[in-house]
Design an enzyme around this catalytic site. Structure first.
Site, PDB file in Angstrom:
ATOM      1  N   THR A   1      -0.535   2.298  -8.841  1.00  0.00           N
ATOM      2  CA  THR A   1      -1.344   2.982  -9.955  1.00  0.00           C
ATOM      3  C   THR A   1      -0.765   3.894 -10.863  1.00  0.00           C
ATOM      4  O   THR A   1      -1.000   4.054 -12.031  1.00  0.00           O
ATOM      5  CB  THR A   1      -2.757   3.167  -9.486  1.00  0.00           C
ATOM      6  OG1 THR A   1      -3.220   2.191  -8.708  1.00  0.00           O
ATOM      7  CG2 THR A   1      -3.658   3.782 -10.204  1.00  0.00           C
TER       8      THR A   1
ATOM      9  N   ASP B   1      -2.335  -2.689 -12.571  1.00  0.00           N
ATOM     10  CA  ASP B   1      -1.929  -2.223 -11.202  1.00  0.00           C
ATOM     11  C   ASP B   1      -1.956  -3.206 -10.116  1.00  0.00           C
ATOM     12  O   ASP B   1      -1.997  -2.588  -9.068  1.00  0.00           O
ATOM     13  CB  ASP B   1      -2.357  -0.876 -10.976  1.00  0.00           C
ATOM     14  CG  ASP B   1      -3.807  -1.015 -10.438  1.00  0.00           C
ATOM     15  OD1 ASP B   1      -4.396  -1.974 -10.705  1.00  0.00           O
ATOM     16  OD2 ASP B   1      -4.339   0.319 -10.286  1.00  0.00           O
TER      17      ASP B   1
ATOM     18  N   ILE C   1       0.851  -1.193  -0.042  1.00  0.00           N
ATOM     19  CA  ILE C   1      -0.115   0.043  -0.096  1.00  0.00           C
ATOM     20  C   ILE C   1       0.856   1.361  -0.094  1.00  0.00           C
ATOM     21  O   ILE C   1       1.754   1.367   0.777  1.00  0.00           O
ATOM     22  CB  ILE C   1      -0.908  -0.009   1.218  1.00  0.00           C
ATOM     23  CG1 ILE C   1      -1.853  -1.264   1.166  1.00  0.00           C
ATOM     24  CG2 ILE C   1      -1.803   1.255   1.345  1.00  0.00           C
ATOM     25  CD1 ILE C   1      -2.579  -1.422   2.494  1.00  0.00           C
TER      26      ILE C   1
ATOM     27  N   GLU D   1      -7.271  -1.942 -10.546  1.00  0.00           N
ATOM     28  CA  GLU D   1      -7.826  -2.572  -9.352  1.00  0.00           C
ATOM     29  C   GLU D   1      -9.205  -1.632  -8.683  1.00  0.00           C
ATOM     30  O   GLU D   1      -9.027  -0.356  -8.542  1.00  0.00           O
ATOM     31  CB  GLU D   1      -7.259  -3.065  -8.495  1.00  0.00           C
ATOM     32  CG  GLU D   1      -6.504  -2.111  -7.616  1.00  0.00           C
ATOM     33  CD  GLU D   1      -5.711  -2.901  -6.410  1.00  0.00           C
ATOM     34  OE1 GLU D   1      -6.108  -3.992  -5.832  1.00  0.00           O
ATOM     35  OE2 GLU D   1      -4.721  -2.304  -5.910  1.00  0.00           O
TER      36      GLU D   1
END
Length: 207
Positions: A18, A86, A13, A35
């Site tokens: 992306t 991504d 994370i 996503e």
């Protein structure tokens, strides 16, 4: 059957998955598969109580990613057309193995394999590896409200889980090329020359 380049950008994370996938999509003129994150109705509840909401959260992600990849296979991969994503579907197990326990984890594993074992897998993975301070900074910078509740200890464990997962994928999928990007030292947004180096490397791989 020959398949066109299927590139996945992965990392924990806040790594910049992306962003990099979008930049490469524009640079290489390749369609992008993104996503679904913020549309997940269980995210807020999950970060408030991981044990209570992890199964619902992970099942939502799994079913949506399965549908996305099924459609992508029909539109691009099976027709030998390149595509960049991504995420790698394997990320579902990375997160589920950390957040689920007991019977729920076993059930999830079974459902995961039923849905994904015959899905196309990326033949190139760009793995953005970054330290905790870098991830926390980038998470704070993008300002998603639900991510403000992330426990740094959870994020640190996720970094380690990703390292383990990428090593496992290298064994499980030996034909897949895994390129590791040091996200703590490389800033492909601020420094165009660093992005250009990544793009050039990808171009070589897909020629």
């Amino acid at each position: 059957m020959k398949r066109g380049p299927f590139i996945a950008v992965e990392g924990p994370i806040g790594a910049g998955k992306t962003t990099l996938a979008s930049m490469l999509s524009n640079e290489l003129h390749i369609p992008i598969l993104k996503e679904i994150v913020e549309e997940n109705p269980f995210l807020d509840k999950f970060y408030q109580n991981i044990d209570e909401w992890s199964f619902q959260l992970e099942m939502f992600f799994l079913c949506n990613r399965y549908k996305q990849l099924e459609d992508t296979d029909l539109q691009y991969i099976a027709q030998d057309k390149p595509v960049i994503s991504d995420y790698h579907i394997y990320k579902n197990l990375i997160f589920a193995e950390r957040t689920l326990k007991g019977i729920k984890r076993e059930k999830y594993r079974q459902i995961y394999h039923i849905l994904t074992d015959d899905l196309p897998k990326p033949n190139i993975i760009l793995y953005i590896r970054a330290d905790l301070d870098t991830l926390l900074y980038r998470i704070s910078k993008r300002g998603r409200a639900f991510e403000g509740q992330i426990d740094p200890a959870y994020l640190q464990q996720l970094i380690e889980d990703y390292d383990t997962a990428m090593a496992s994928l290298a064994v499980r999928e030996p034909s897949t090329v895994i390129v590791t990007i040091n996200g703590s030292e490389v800033d492909f947004v601020e420094y165009p020359e660093q992005f250009a180096q990544i793009a050039a490397q990808v171009k070589e791989l897909i020629q």
